[in-house]
Design an enzyme around this catalytic site. Structure first.
Site, PDB file in Angstrom:
ATOM      1  N   ALA A  54      -2.741   3.184  -2.085  1.00 58.89           N
ATOM      2  CA  ALA A  54      -3.349   3.741  -0.866  1.00 58.89           C
ATOM      3  C   ALA A  54      -4.385   4.799  -1.225  1.00 58.89           C
ATOM      4  O   ALA A  54      -5.436   4.898  -0.584  1.00 58.89           O
ATOM      5  CB  ALA A  54      -2.278   4.342   0.037  1.00 58.89           C
ATOM      6  N   ASP A 111      -1.699  -2.066  -8.201  1.00 55.75           N
ATOM      7  CA  ASP A 111      -0.594  -1.546  -9.011  1.00 55.75           C
ATOM      8  C   ASP A 111      -0.786  -1.888 -10.482  1.00 55.75           C
ATOM      9  O   ASP A 111      -0.237  -1.218 -11.352  1.00 55.75           O
ATOM     10  CB  ASP A 111       0.733  -2.143  -8.537  1.00 55.75           C
ATOM     11  CG  ASP A 111       1.302  -1.364  -7.374  1.00 55.75           C
ATOM     12  OD1 ASP A 111       1.328  -0.124  -7.444  1.00 55.75           O
ATOM     13  OD2 ASP A 111       1.693  -2.001  -6.385  1.00 55.75           O
ATOM     14  N   LEU A 115       0.837  -1.208   0.000  1.00 51.96           N
ATOM     15  CA  LEU A 115       0.000   0.000   0.000  1.00 51.96           C
ATOM     16  C   LEU A 115       0.867   1.253   0.000  1.00 51.96           C
ATOM     17  O   LEU A 115       0.904   2.019   0.958  1.00 51.96           O
ATOM     18  CB  LEU A 115      -0.960  -0.019   1.192  1.00 51.96           C
ATOM     19  CG  LEU A 115      -2.059  -1.081   1.124  1.00 51.96           C
ATOM     20  CD1 LEU A 115      -2.969  -0.994   2.340  1.00 51.96           C
ATOM     21  CD2 LEU A 115      -2.863  -0.963  -0.164  1.00 51.96           C
ATOM     22  N   HIS A 116       1.610   1.430  -1.116  1.00 54.19           N
ATOM     23  CA  HIS A 116       2.336   2.686  -1.285  1.00 54.19           C
ATOM     24  C   HIS A 116       1.352   3.739  -1.802  1.00 54.19           C
ATOM     25  O   HIS A 116       0.130   3.497  -1.818  1.00 54.19           O
ATOM     26  CB  HIS A 116       3.551   2.492  -2.200  1.00 54.19           C
ATOM     27  CG  HIS A 116       3.216   2.150  -3.612  1.00 54.19           C
ATOM     28  ND1 HIS A 116       3.189   3.085  -4.614  1.00 54.19           N
ATOM     29  CD2 HIS A 116       2.866   0.972  -4.194  1.00 54.19           C
ATOM     30  CE1 HIS A 116       2.858   2.502  -5.747  1.00 54.19           C
ATOM     31  NE2 HIS A 116       2.646   1.217  -5.529  1.00 54.19           N
ATOM     32  N   ALA A 117       1.843   4.887  -2.250  1.00 57.14           N
ATOM     33  CA  ALA A 117       0.975   6.048  -2.424  1.00 57.14           C
ATOM     34  C   ALA A 117      -0.247   5.810  -3.322  1.00 57.14           C
ATOM     35  O   ALA A 117      -1.375   6.091  -2.932  1.00 57.14           O
ATOM     36  CB  ALA A 117       1.797   7.232  -2.945  1.00 57.14           C
TER      37      ALA A 117
END
Lengths: 86, 157
Positions: free
Chosen positions: A19, A84, A14-16
């Site tokens: 997220a 992603d 859960l990167h930017a």
């Protein structure tokens, strides 16, 4: 309180951007998200979701007060996808 | 902060102007758009080394004019006391509903933009976003169990 445990499928966790997708989907709900049994945070806040530092393949817990599991199920399904790749 | 009457503008209808030294503003807005996608009512005014104070004033004036259709404008500055902040402070009286924030970082701006559709007033959102800006700054403490890569692994560079 109702809960759902889900394995995060996004390739980089859960990167930017994942997220942001998740937090936007959680807007208007009272769903909270936690990792490793820690205090849950507001699922609709991108900053708080990112601060959990959730990696690919890690399990998170979604929770909501009351019995309405509609948002819980929808958000759990979202996390089970590779955001992603979308 | 400014508007404390009972008819405060909603955050969803406010314009956002980011300004700072060098390419600070364009960089910050670029980062926001990578994460959040293109945003309505979001402008950047850079202050490169080659620009004069007069050029900065013109650019900020144009930036405000480009957002004139919004009920309020929140200006995000890099440094209190710097030229972008000082000029903006001089220009704030040219229209109503201009709020200026300083010491801006990406968590603050991200919090403000990602939460501006929640129906809050500009004032309430500024307060919560500034808190997020503060809490988004810190020294990362490595969790104890992750402090070393693995037992006996000597290729840790």
């Amino acid at each position: 309180m109702r809960t759902r445990n889900v394995i995060v499928a996004s390739a980089s966790g859960l990167h930017a951007r994942p997220a942001r997708v998740f937090a936007s989907a959680a807007a208007g709900t009272n769903v909270r998200i936690a990792k490793n049994g820690a205090e849950p945070v507001d699922a609709s806040s991108i900053l708080r979701v990112m601060s959990l530092g959730v990696a690919h393949g890690e399990e998170v817990t979604l929770c909501v007060e009351g019995d309405d599991t509609t948002a819980l199920d929808r958000l759990a399904e979202l996390l089970a996808r590779d955001l992603d790749a979308e | 902060m400014g508007n404390h009457n009972g008819d405060q503008p909603r955050a969803a209808s406010c314009g956002i102007l980011v300004t700072g030294h060098g390419r600070f503003a364009g960089g910050l807005v670029g980062a926001i758009e990578v994460i959040m996608g293109p945003q309505d009512g979001l402008r950047a005014v850079d202050f490169p080394e080659t620009d004069t104070a007069a050029q900065l004033r013109d650019n900020l004036t144009r930036g405000l004019a480009a957002l004139e259709d919004h009920d309020a404008i929140v200006v995000f500055c890099d440094l209190r006391g710097g030229s972008p902040f000082n000029v903006m402070n001089e220009l704030r009286g040219t229209r109503n509903g201009v709020e200026i924030l300083y010491g801006v970082n990406l968590p603050l701006l991200l919090a403000f933009i990602s939460e501006r559709d929640r129906g809050e007033s500009v004032d309430a959102l500024i307060r919560s976003a500034v808190e997020d800006g503060h809490s988004g700054l810190g020294r990362f403490e490595v969790p104890a169990q992750a402090a070393t890569p693995s037992d006996g692994d000597d290729d840790w560079a």
